[in-house]
Each structure stands twice: as structure tokens, then as C-alpha cells.
Design a protein around this motif. Structure first.
Motif, mmCIF file in Angstrom:
data_model
loop_
_atom_site.group_PDB
_atom_site.id
_atom_site.type_symbol
_atom_site.label_atom_id
_atom_site.label_comp_id
_atom_site.label_asym_id
_atom_site.label_seq_id
_atom_site.Cartn_x
_atom_site.Cartn_y
_atom_site.Cartn_z
ATOM 1 N N ASP A 145 -1.479 -1.197 46.093
ATOM 2 C CA ASP A 145 -1.715 -0.788 44.673
ATOM 3 C C ASP A 145 -3.137 0.102 44.645
ATOM 4 O OD1 ASP A 145 -3.781 -2.359 45.810
ATOM 5 O OD2 ASP A 145 -3.600 -3.894 44.025
ATOM 6 N N ARG A 146 -3.445 0.694 45.751
ATOM 7 C CA ARG A 146 -4.699 1.703 45.732
ATOM 8 C C ARG A 146 -4.346 2.855 46.795
ATOM 9 N NH1 ARG A 146 -8.370 1.404 49.812
ATOM 10 N NH2 ARG A 146 -7.931 -0.322 51.549
ATOM 11 N N ARG A 147 -3.436 2.762 47.487
ATOM 12 C CA ARG A 147 -3.178 3.925 48.295
ATOM 13 C C ARG A 147 -1.714 4.955 48.048
ATOM 14 N NH1 ARG A 147 -4.420 1.788 54.238
ATOM 15 N NH2 ARG A 147 -3.138 0.160 53.494
ATOM 16 N N ILE A 148 -1.628 5.863 47.954
ATOM 17 C CA ILE A 148 -0.547 6.715 47.863
ATOM 18 C C ILE A 148 -0.580 7.635 49.145
ATOM 19 C CG2 ILE A 148 0.885 8.420 46.400
ATOM 20 C CD1 ILE A 148 -0.682 7.482 44.251
ATOM 21 N N ALA A 149 0.757 7.723 49.825
ATOM 22 C CA ALA A 149 1.115 8.491 50.765
ATOM 23 C C ALA A 149 1.653 9.769 50.675
ATOM 24 C CB ALA A 149 1.852 7.794 52.145
ATOM 25 N N PHE A 150 1.303 10.742 51.084
ATOM 26 C CA PHE A 150 1.961 12.231 50.875
ATOM 27 C C PHE A 150 2.442 12.718 52.079
ATOM 28 C CE2 PHE A 150 -0.622 11.641 47.162
ATOM 29 C CZ PHE A 150 -0.221 12.027 46.168
ATOM 30 N N TYR A 151 3.541 13.010 52.391
ATOM 31 C CA TYR A 151 4.140 13.460 53.912
ATOM 32 C C TYR A 151 5.166 14.067 53.562
ATOM 33 C CZ TYR A 151 5.426 13.163 58.723
ATOM 34 O OH TYR A 151 5.684 13.385 60.024
ATOM 35 N N SER A 152 5.284 15.509 54.488
ATOM 36 C CA SER A 152 6.442 16.188 54.821
ATOM 37 C C SER A 152 6.630 16.599 56.166
ATOM 38 C CB SER A 152 6.460 17.328 53.629
ATOM 39 O OG SER A 152 7.415 18.190 53.857
ATOM 40 N N ASP A 153 7.637 16.777 56.596
ATOM 41 C CA ASP A 153 8.011 17.526 57.778
ATOM 42 C C ASP A 153 7.737 19.002 57.923
ATOM 43 O OD1 ASP A 153 10.496 18.419 56.689
ATOM 44 O OD2 ASP A 153 11.710 17.589 58.218
ATOM 45 N N THR A 154 7.604 19.687 56.694
ATOM 46 C CA THR A 154 7.137 21.119 56.816
ATOM 47 C C THR A 154 6.021 20.975 55.630
ATOM 48 O OG1 THR A 154 8.664 21.367 54.886
ATOM 49 C CG2 THR A 154 9.426 22.036 57.018
ATOM 50 N N ALA A 155 5.215 22.136 55.947
ATOM 51 C CA ALA A 155 3.848 22.313 54.915
ATOM 52 C C ALA A 155 4.443 22.620 53.689
ATOM 53 C CB ALA A 155 2.997 23.257 55.761
ATOM 54 N N VAL A 190 -1.685 17.473 46.275
ATOM 55 C CA VAL A 190 -1.876 17.728 47.556
ATOM 56 C C VAL A 190 -1.411 18.720 48.397
ATOM 57 C CG1 VAL A 190 -2.434 16.435 49.700
ATOM 58 C CG2 VAL A 190 -2.651 15.237 47.402
ATOM 59 N N ASP A 191 -1.978 19.513 49.106
ATOM 60 C CA ASP A 191 -1.343 20.551 49.958
ATOM 61 C C ASP A 191 -1.311 19.666 51.475
ATOM 62 O OD1 ASP A 191 -1.075 22.620 48.382
ATOM 63 O OD2 ASP A 191 -3.024 23.186 48.594
ATOM 64 N N VAL A 192 -0.150 19.438 51.886
ATOM 65 C CA VAL A 192 0.070 18.719 53.213
ATOM 66 C C VAL A 192 0.471 19.503 54.350
ATOM 67 C CG1 VAL A 192 0.647 16.457 51.908
ATOM 68 C CG2 VAL A 192 2.328 17.853 52.729
ATOM 69 N N PRO A 193 -0.014 19.443 55.720
ATOM 70 C CA PRO A 193 0.291 20.300 56.630
ATOM 71 C C PRO A 193 1.806 19.272 57.120
ATOM 72 C CG PRO A 193 -2.001 19.498 56.883
ATOM 73 C CD PRO A 193 -1.421 18.857 55.960
ATOM 74 N N ALA A 194 2.566 20.291 57.917
ATOM 75 C CA ALA A 194 3.856 19.780 58.647
ATOM 76 C C ALA A 194 3.387 18.426 59.456
ATOM 77 C CB ALA A 194 4.500 20.749 59.410
ATOM 78 N N ASN A 195 4.262 17.557 59.123
ATOM 79 C CA ASN A 195 4.154 16.130 60.029
ATOM 80 C C ASN A 195 2.758 15.550 60.112
ATOM 81 O OD1 ASN A 195 6.676 16.402 60.755
ATOM 82 N ND2 ASN A 195 6.156 18.154 61.993
ATOM 83 N N THR A 196 1.900 15.853 59.144
ATOM 84 C CA THR A 196 0.613 15.219 59.027
ATOM 85 C C THR A 196 0.461 14.452 57.556
ATOM 86 O OG1 THR A 196 -0.155 16.669 60.536
ATOM 87 C CG2 THR A 196 -1.988 15.422 59.403
ATOM 88 N N PRO A 197 0.355 12.973 57.801
ATOM 89 C CA PRO A 197 0.114 12.623 56.494
ATOM 90 C C PRO A 197 -1.217 12.529 55.807
ATOM 91 C CG PRO A 197 -0.132 10.612 58.202
ATOM 92 C CD PRO A 197 0.187 12.174 58.701
ATOM 93 N N VAL A 198 -1.101 12.679 54.402
ATOM 94 C CA VAL A 198 -2.503 12.555 53.748
ATOM 95 C C VAL A 198 -2.286 11.232 52.782
ATOM 96 C CG1 VAL A 198 -3.943 13.769 51.781
ATOM 97 C CG2 VAL A 198 -2.742 14.827 53.697
ATOM 98 N N VAL A 199 -3.284 10.429 52.715
ATOM 99 C CA VAL A 199 -3.631 9.391 51.969
ATOM 100 C C VAL A 199 -4.537 9.309 51.180
ATOM 101 C CG1 VAL A 199 -3.841 6.931 52.113
ATOM 102 C CG2 VAL A 199 -2.553 7.779 53.853
ATOM 103 N N VAL A 200 -4.051 9.169 49.714
ATOM 104 C CA VAL A 200 -4.910 9.270 48.525
ATOM 105 C C VAL A 200 -5.389 8.013 48.128
ATOM 106 C CG1 VAL A 200 -5.178 10.034 46.368
ATOM 107 C CG2 VAL A 200 -3.937 11.757 48.088
ATOM 108 N N THR A 201 -6.424 7.726 47.860
ATOM 109 C CA THR A 201 -7.049 6.483 47.607
ATOM 110 C C THR A 201 -7.497 6.566 45.907
ATOM 111 O OG1 THR A 201 -8.013 5.736 49.599
ATOM 112 C CG2 THR A 201 -8.785 4.379 47.664
ATOM 113 N N THR A 202 -6.813 5.812 45.053
ATOM 114 C CA THR A 202 -7.015 5.912 43.659
ATOM 115 C C THR A 202 -7.917 5.135 43.340
ATOM 116 O OG1 THR A 202 -5.305 4.252 43.281
ATOM 117 C CG2 THR A 202 -4.586 6.390 43.338
ATOM 118 N N ARG A 203 -8.582 4.021 43.923
ATOM 119 C CA ARG A 203 -9.578 3.201 43.621
ATOM 120 C C ARG A 203 -10.301 2.608 44.433
ATOM 121 N NH1 ARG A 203 -8.157 -2.134 43.028
ATOM 122 N NH2 ARG A 203 -5.954 -2.653 42.998
#
Length: 850
Positions: free
Chosen positions: A787-797, A837-850
């Protein structure tokens, strides 16, 4: 469904105004005014007085008679088309596993070549030309040879000739093509040509028959069943049969039909043997039939995912039977569905050793599909070993289903939903949110191999994975933990492998994993295999080993390359030292919540012919493996195992491997998520994908990858598994399938509440919408982790976005780029109400909303 084999199962849903028809029987067996009726408010069954089989099933308002009464003769050959993994002529073959099965090809010319493929699973065939035996050819070869001409003859008189082949040995016989010679010209004829005929096995008069065995000689005989009487009492009918061999009655039995609601349970009862004979198995290959002449007829099964075919396009075919007393032909989900306009029927074959009968036959308006079962009663022994009572009497369960989901049509979804509602649920939710993998410590024997991971190295991997998945929970199944190493020292489990760090090292690994990395390190254990070597001295006891039909101790495989394993006789082992092993293991190794028992579910069918302690596979399951699962459950431990098999549905918390879709497809069906729908609440099953995420299979079949990781596993493989596969699966896996649509190679599964899955096999893409928001598109995901984290991920940038959650303050958003060694602050913006969010390839970015 799939419960312990005793007792009557719960009923299906009620239906209004619908009927489906009957079994195949000879022309002389047409229903007469003396037809016996079993009548209840929701379902009536009319029994043919000559065959004893249901001549029709009637539901309120309508009835359909079974017009076809001919003896059913199942094909001994299967057509396999659309093959892509080999080099067959025409990319298709005809294949048989039945010794005695034959083919005949009539051609015009001066010679012919029989073309097959050669391999180690092929054997010998007798070849006849124009009715004269020519020679026995051998298709065996240690390696595969495609399009091999194993028989050739030339110099025949110009004109019409016939070549015939009869399978004599080997696991498979294959017909790929024939090459016809006419002078110097050579023409290739594919295996599906009209000039080629393929044999059928003999049927039983009236389509009820049995195999009986002579206890003195070991000889077996086929016998047609003759009706003795039909008794009806309330919602229960008993049809008594006798079996005659050479004019003498040698056995008898009854088929009992019990109605509850709109469900019909068929059981095998009142079995007797006479004059030194015993009943081995009962054949009822045709219990429910649909015809092409009936509107919108179709057929489906769900054993390895799910396949559906309109009867109009279904190919003539017969589901091959499994080897008697071993795995049945449908060992994962023994569920077959038939239907037509206004009604569908689900047929379950609940017996763990019983085969499903499924046959499509005829052409045009005369085409029909019929289903039934082969019910095993006894497993014949050998010269010095006893025959084994199966101790399971269920034949089939039939659920007659109408428009249960009120969609306006009756289809396979209605029948599948009725089945889903009554099967047992998963005994635990523990594994639902866990990232799970196995970790090899050391393959034994330890004096010949080096450790792959010591306990400190295992902790390093756990730490790395924890960082990559942002501290989400893990379950790690440690292998090679006992002294001697993996697949070497069972059943001796009292000493921890000193090569890995000993007991103190294991305890430290468990504690640090739990307190620092949100990880449960537990065991990858093995109870099926036992070893007789220096590590097991004083613990291994041959009296707890399975005895084969030939009277030998059963041995299986040298999993470690050195020690050939012995197979545990589970019923007698759990009555002996096995009953103390689980409590010891739990206490000594500090197990919490879960454990993996390797091999247990894969080898669900194992018979023990020990004269002192005989046990069929059913007894070994009931008194052995199920007792072990129950014992661990009483200790607060949920057991997982290797491969999904039907006896373990609703018992195991998970299986490492599982179906990938498809299965037997002799009738030419297209994939449907039948297994996915039925088993969503009942188990978590893996996917045999070599450790890489098969995203379309996960979304379509509801499986996920349970793999081996090691210190050399790339970070990208770990993150790809977790973010692309696990996170979407966690959102979807226990949602009910509501709708399904297919348009060519594109499939859409609807779950309701604004959630859908789109799978396109042609473009190898997939898309998921969850509660109205897209969370997957291709190999990119934007998935809420909690309820507070969203994962952004892609195998390409690329740039990814997700709607700003209600109440979230854009100024307080925080993003971190996640690697194995550090979490680094990462730019995040809000554009048009979407987190971007701009994500690099195969590298997760996690956004905390609160």
C-alpha cells in the motif's frame, strides 16, 4: 475432488430444462419399455436393460437419447500434427505405444519404403507385403535419425500392393511417410493419406468389460460384462454384472450410480472372484456422449493446462491409456468436459490409478465424442509377490451443468466453475507473497565434490536477493545440508554437512536470514530415495524399501552420479522410523512454516509388492505420504514438493514444477485456461521453463517459476523473475476467472472488477490491466508492491508511468534505483496525474508514495 478416496463428494449446481446423452452400446441394446429409471427431482438416469449403462440422462424439461449404440473400438494410433521440434516429413506423424498395433498402406507401383524416425525409444516391427511376412525391422538407434527408411522393397510387379507393419517392441512406433516407387519415379506419401489405415483395439460388447487374472498361472483374459440385475433404491442404482471366460463365470461386480443434486457418482462395488480368478480392471469407455448432430457440440480436457475443440473440427482420436498400475494418462487434472447448446458435463476420474477414456470417432453429422474410464481394482503380482488391492472404488463423477454463471450461454466455463467450487482449498496462504527458490549446498558424495555454497556463501546470496527485491519476503530451500551432501545420505538426517559449516553455520544462516533479510531458510529434503553407504550406516534398513513385482528391492537412479538410490516403501516406513523423522527434523533444524520434500509428488504412484507389507500406490499415499504431510501440518509446517499431481491437490502448499499448457491434443484443440480456473484456490504450482520467466504461460496458466539460484546467477535474471513474473502473479493468482475469449492466437481472460489479462502468442506479447489500471505491457511492469510502494521495471530502458494514488502528495514521493549492493535516490516526477520514472534496463525503481 482429489480428496481421500472414500466417501461421496459434494454435489454440483442445479440445472433447469437440460439433458445430455448416453453411452455407446451395440445395436441390439436399444432402450425398451423395460428400461430402468433412477429418478430424482434434478437428474434422472435411464438404464438400458441389456448393457446396464445409462441410455440417457434427463434433466427437468428436456431429454436427448443416445442414438449411437455400436461397440466402441479405440484407435491404437494417435495423430500428432504441427510439430516444430524435429524434422518429420510434413511436420506430423502417427504414433503408437501399443504392441500389436498395425498400419496398412495400399499403393500402386513397383516398390515402397517405410519412413520413420529412429531413436532409443523405438523398437521392432514385423513387415508384411501383400500378406506375406518379409522381415522384422528395428527402428532402435542410440541417437535420433529423422526420416529413416527402415524397410524398402523394389521389383514388385507393377500394380496395386499393400505393406503392413505390426509393432512388436519399444516404447513408440512411428509412421512418418512412405516412398512409393514406380519405375524410376519416387513419390512421397504423408502419414495422414487416405490410403493408410491404422488399427483399433478390440472393444467390449455393450461397452462394459473387464480384464481378469488367473491367480495360479498369471494369465489374463478379457471378458465382456453380462448384466445380472439392475436394482434402484431411492437416488441409488446398482447394476450387477458377471464375467465369463470360456463359458464359465469367473468374476462379478456391480457399478453403483448415486445421484445427489445434479451430480452422479459411479463406484465399483460387490467384487468377487471365482475358480481361481480375480478382477483386475473394469472398462467403461463410454459413459457420456455428444454428437455432431446436436447443436454446438464441443469437447475439452484440462490435464496439462486446458484444450477445447468444437466437435465439428475435432479430429478422430483416442486418448492413450497409461501403463497399468503406474501413472494414469491424466495424472495432473483428470477432468474432461463435454457440452452442446444448453448443457455441459464435467467428468472427473478421481481414482489415483485410473485412466480416462476419451474418444472422438466418425465423420460429418455422425461424428461423436465420448468419455469414460478404466478402473483398476487389483495390480497383478509376480511369481513370488502378491497382487495388490487398489483400495479405491471410484469410477467417475459426472456434474451436469447449465448456465451457472448466468452469462446467457452454457460453455466450458460453467462446468469448470462448478468443479472449482467443490475441490479442496490450499491448506496455507503462507507461500502466496514469497519469492521462492532452491539453493544447492553440495551434491554428494562430499569426498568427491566441492561445495557449491557454504552457509556463509548462501547468506551472501540471500542478502543480494533481498536487496534486489527491496526486502520482500523470501523462502529458500537449502539442498545438500546433510553430511554426505545432496542425494547421498538419506535417510540419515541427524548430522549437518561439515563441508558447508556444520550445525552452528546452518543455525547462523537461518537466524541472519530471518532477522536481517526477511527470509525463511528451510530444507530441500528427500524421503523417496534412500542410500546404502558409509553416511547411512546404522540408519538404512532394507526392510523399509519397496519390493518390485519381481521380488527385488526397488532401485531407481544415481542422482549424484555414484550412489544408486533405493525407493522408500512409504506406508511401512511411516509406520516405522519415518514417524519420528519429521518431528526430529522440525526441532533439530528449527524449521518454520514450510519445507520442500523433493520427489514426493512427482513419484505419486509407487506400488510395494513386499509379501510381508504389501501396499498399493493408494495405500502408500494414504498411509505414507499423506500421513507425512498431515504430521508436518500438526507441527505447523506446510509441505511443498516437486511436480503437481492430482492426489496432492489441496494437500501441498506448492509444487516446484507444474503444467505449462497444452497436454495431449489428439483431437486438435486450442488452449483454454481450464486448469488455471479450477485450481486457483487449491495450489501454487511452478513452471518447467528452465528458470527463465515464461510470462505468457504465467498469465494464462497461473504458474510461476520456482528455480535454482546460485552465486553466479545474474542480477537481471533475479529481477526479471521477481518483477516481471512474481509481482503480477501475486495480484492475479487467486482471482476468479469470469470470462474467456479467443481470437486466433490472442486470448483474453477476464477476472471482473476491471481486471483482465491479454496474451498474444503471435506477437509474443502480454498485457495486464488490474482494477482498471495497466500494470504490465510487454516486458515492462508498473506494479504496486504494497500500500505504499510501486515497482517500475522493464527489460529495456524506457519511461514508465503509473496513476498517482488517491491522497498521495506528489511532493513527498521518493524513488530509489535498486541494485544488489545499494539503493540510490532516483528522479521521479508527476505528469498529468501520473507518476513518471525513467528506468534503466533490468534495474528496478521503487517509488514510495507515503
Amino acid at each position: 475432488m482429489f480428496r481421500r478416496p472414500r466417501g461421496v463428494l459434494a454435489c454440483g449446481a442445479a440445472i433447469a430444462g437440460l439433458v445430455i446423452a448416453a453411452a455407446l452400446t451395440p445395436p441390439a441394446a436399444r432402450a425398451t419399455p423395460e428400461t430402468t429409471l433412477l429418478t430424482t427431482p434434478q437428474l434422472s438416469v435411464a438404464f438400458d436393460p441389456q448393457t446396464g449403462l445409462p441410455a440417457k440422462y434427463r434433466l427437468p424439461g428436456r431429454e436427448v437419447l443416445g442414438a449411437e449404440r455400436e461397440e466402441l473400438r479405440r484407435a491404437q494410433w494417435e495423430y500428432a500434427g504441427g510439430r516444430t521440434g524435429g524434422d518429420e516429413y510434413g511436420k506430423d506423424i502417427h504414433v503408437s505405444r501399443t504392441d500389436g498395433a498395425s498400419f496398412e498402406f495400399t499403393f500402386t507401383g513397383t516398390g515402397v519404403e517405410y519412413v520413420t524416425d529412429r531413436n532409443s525409444d523405438k523398437g521392432k516391427l514385423d513387415i508384411f507385403v501383400d500378406g506375406v511376412f518379409r522381415e522384422t525391422v528395428d527402428a532402435y538407434h542410440p541417437t535420433r535419425i529423422w526420416q529413416a527408411s527402415v524397410y524398402s522393397i523394389t521389383g514388385l510387379p507393377a500394380g496395386e500392393h499393400t505393406i503392413k507393419g505390426v509393432k512388436r517392441s519399444g516404447e513408440y512406433a512411428i509412421v512418418d511417410a512412405f516412398k512409393v516407387h514406380s519405375g524410376t519415379a519416387v513419390t512421397t506419401v504423408n502419414n495422414d493419406a487416405a490410403q493408410i489405415s491404422y488399427s483399433r483395439e478390440p472393444g467390449f460388447a455393450n461397452n462394459v468389460g473387464a480384464v481378469v487374472g488367473n491367480k495360479s498361472t498369471g494369465a489374463e483374459a478379457r471378458a465382456a460384462a453380462v448384466v445380472r440385475r439392475i436394482d434402484v433404491r431411492g437416488p441409488r442404482a446398482s447394476v450387477a454384472y458377471r464375467l465369463d471366460v470360456d463359458g464359465s463365470t469367473v468374476a462379478s461386480f456391480a457399478l453403483v450410480y448415486a445421484v445427489k443434486g445434479s451430480a452422479l457418482q459411479v463406484t465399483l462395488e460387490e467384487v468377487t472372484g471365482r475358480k481361481g480368478w480375480e478382477l483386475i480392471e473394469v472398462h467403461t469407455p463410454s459413459l457420456v456422449t455428444v454428437a455432431q448432430s446436436e447443436k454446438d457440440a464441443w469437447i475439452a480436457h484440462g490435464n496439462d493446462g486446458g484444450l477445447l475443440a468444437p466437435l465439428a473440427t475435432a479430429k478422430e482420436s483416442s486418448l492413450p491409456y497409461g501403463v497399468r498400475g503406474q501413472f494414469p494418462n491424466f495424472s495432473i487434472l483428470p477432468l474432461t468436459l463435454l457440452g452442446k447448446a444448453g448443457v455441459s458435463v464435467a467428468m472427473e476420474v478421481p481414482g489415483y490409478l485410473n485412466n480416462t477414456a476419451l474418444t472422438v470417432y466418425g465423420a460429418g453429422a455422425a461424428k461423436k465424442a465420448t468419455v469414460g474410464a478404466v478402473t483398476l481394482h487389483r495390480i497383478p503380482g509376480g511369481a513370488t509377490t502378491p497382487s495388490l488391492p487398489v483400495e479405491q472404488n471410484q469410477v467417475v463423477r459426472l456434474d451436469f451443468v447449465g448456465d451457472t454463471d448466468r452469462s446467457g450461454t452454457v460453455d466450458w466455463l460453467d462446468a469448470a466453475k462448478v468443479v472449482k467450487a467443490r475441490i479442496p482449498k490450499n491448506p496455507t496462504k503462507y507461500y502466496d507473497d514469497k519469492f521462492m527458490y532452491a539453493l544447492q549446498g553440495q551434491v554428494g558424495p562430499t569426498d568427491r565434490t566441492a561445495p557449491e555454497h557454504t552457509f556463509p556463501q548462501a547468506e551472501d546470496l540471500v542478502k543480494r536477493v533481498s536487496s534486489l527485491i527491496d526486502g520482500r519476503p523470501q523462502v529458500v530451500f537449502m539442498a545438500g545440508w546433510p553430511e554426505g551432501g545432496h542425494d547421498t545420505s538419506y535417510p540419515a538426517v541427524g548430522t549437518v554437512n561439515p563441508e558447508l559449516g556444520g550445525k552452528a553455520g546452518f543455525d547462523r544462516l537461518q537466524t541472519n536470514a530471518r532477522t536481517k533479510y526477511n527470509t525463511n531458510v528451510t530444507l530441500d529434503d528427500n524421503w523417496d530415495d534412500q542410500y546404502d553407504n558409509a553416511y547411512t550406516a546404522g540408519v538404512f534398513d532394507p526392510k523399509y524399501i519397496t519390493v518390485t513385482r519381481e521380488g527385488e528391492l526397488e532401485r531407481h537412479n544415481a542422482w549424484n552420479g555414484v550412489d544408486l538410490s533405493y525407493i522408500t516403501g512409504f506406508a511401512k516406513y511411516m509406520a516405522g522410523p519415518g514417524r519420528d523423522r519429521a518431528p526430529f527434523t522440525k526441532k533439530y533444524y528449527g524449521l518454520r512454516d514450510g519445507v520442500l520434500i523433493d520427489g514426493m509428488s512427482w513419484w505419486s504412484i509407487r506400488n510395494d509388492f513386499d509379501p510381508a507389507h504389501p501396499a498399493s500406490a493408494v495405500k502408500n499415499l494414504e498411509d505414507g505420504k499423506f500421513e507425512l504431510i498431515d504430521q508436518y501440518a500438526r507441527l505447523g509446517i506446510s509441505v511443498g514438493s516437486e511436480l503437481l499431481r492430482s492426489p496432492f491437490i489441496g494437500r501441498l502448499g506448492f509444487t516446484m514444477d507444474g503444467p505449462t499448457g497444452g497436454g495431449w491434443n489428439g483431437f486438435g484443440g486450442t488452449p483454454i485456461p481450464l486448469m488455471s480456473l479450477v485450481l486457483r484456490d487449491s495450489t501454487i504450482y511452478g513452471i518447467n521453463s528452465g528458470g527463465s520467466p515464461d510470462l505468457r504461460s504465467t498469465l494464462f496458466n497461473n504458474n510461476r517459476t520456482h528455480t535454482w539460484l546460485d552465486k553466479a546467477t545474474p542480477d537481471a535474471k533475479i529481477t526479471g523473475l521477481y518483477y516481471l513474473q512474481y509481482l503480477p502473479w501475486m495480484k492475479l493468482h487467486d482471482l476468479d476467472v469470469q470470462t474467456f475469449q479467443r481470437d486466433g492466437q490472442t486470448a483474453t481472460i477476464g477476472f471482473g472488477g476491471g481486471t483482465s489479462v491479454f496474451v498474444d502468442d503471435a506477437s509474443a506479447t502480454q498485457r495486464v490491466v488490474y482494477r482498471g489500471v495497466e500494470i504490465m505491457n510487454g516486458n515492462s511492469v508498473t506494479v504496486p508492491m504494497d500500500d505504499r510502494r510501486i515497482a517500475f521495471y522493464s527489460d529495456t530502458a524506457k519511461t514508465l508511468s503509473y496513476p498517482l494514488p488517491h491522497g498521495a502528495d506528489p511532493a513527498k514521493l521518493r524513488a530509489k534505483l535498486i541494485t544488489a549492493t545499494e539503493h540510490v535516490t532516483h528522479p521521479v516526477t508527476v505528469k498529468a496525474g501520473r507518476i513518471t520514472v525513467d528506468v534503466p534496463a533490468n534495474t528496478p525503481v521503487v517509488v514510495t508514495t507515503r
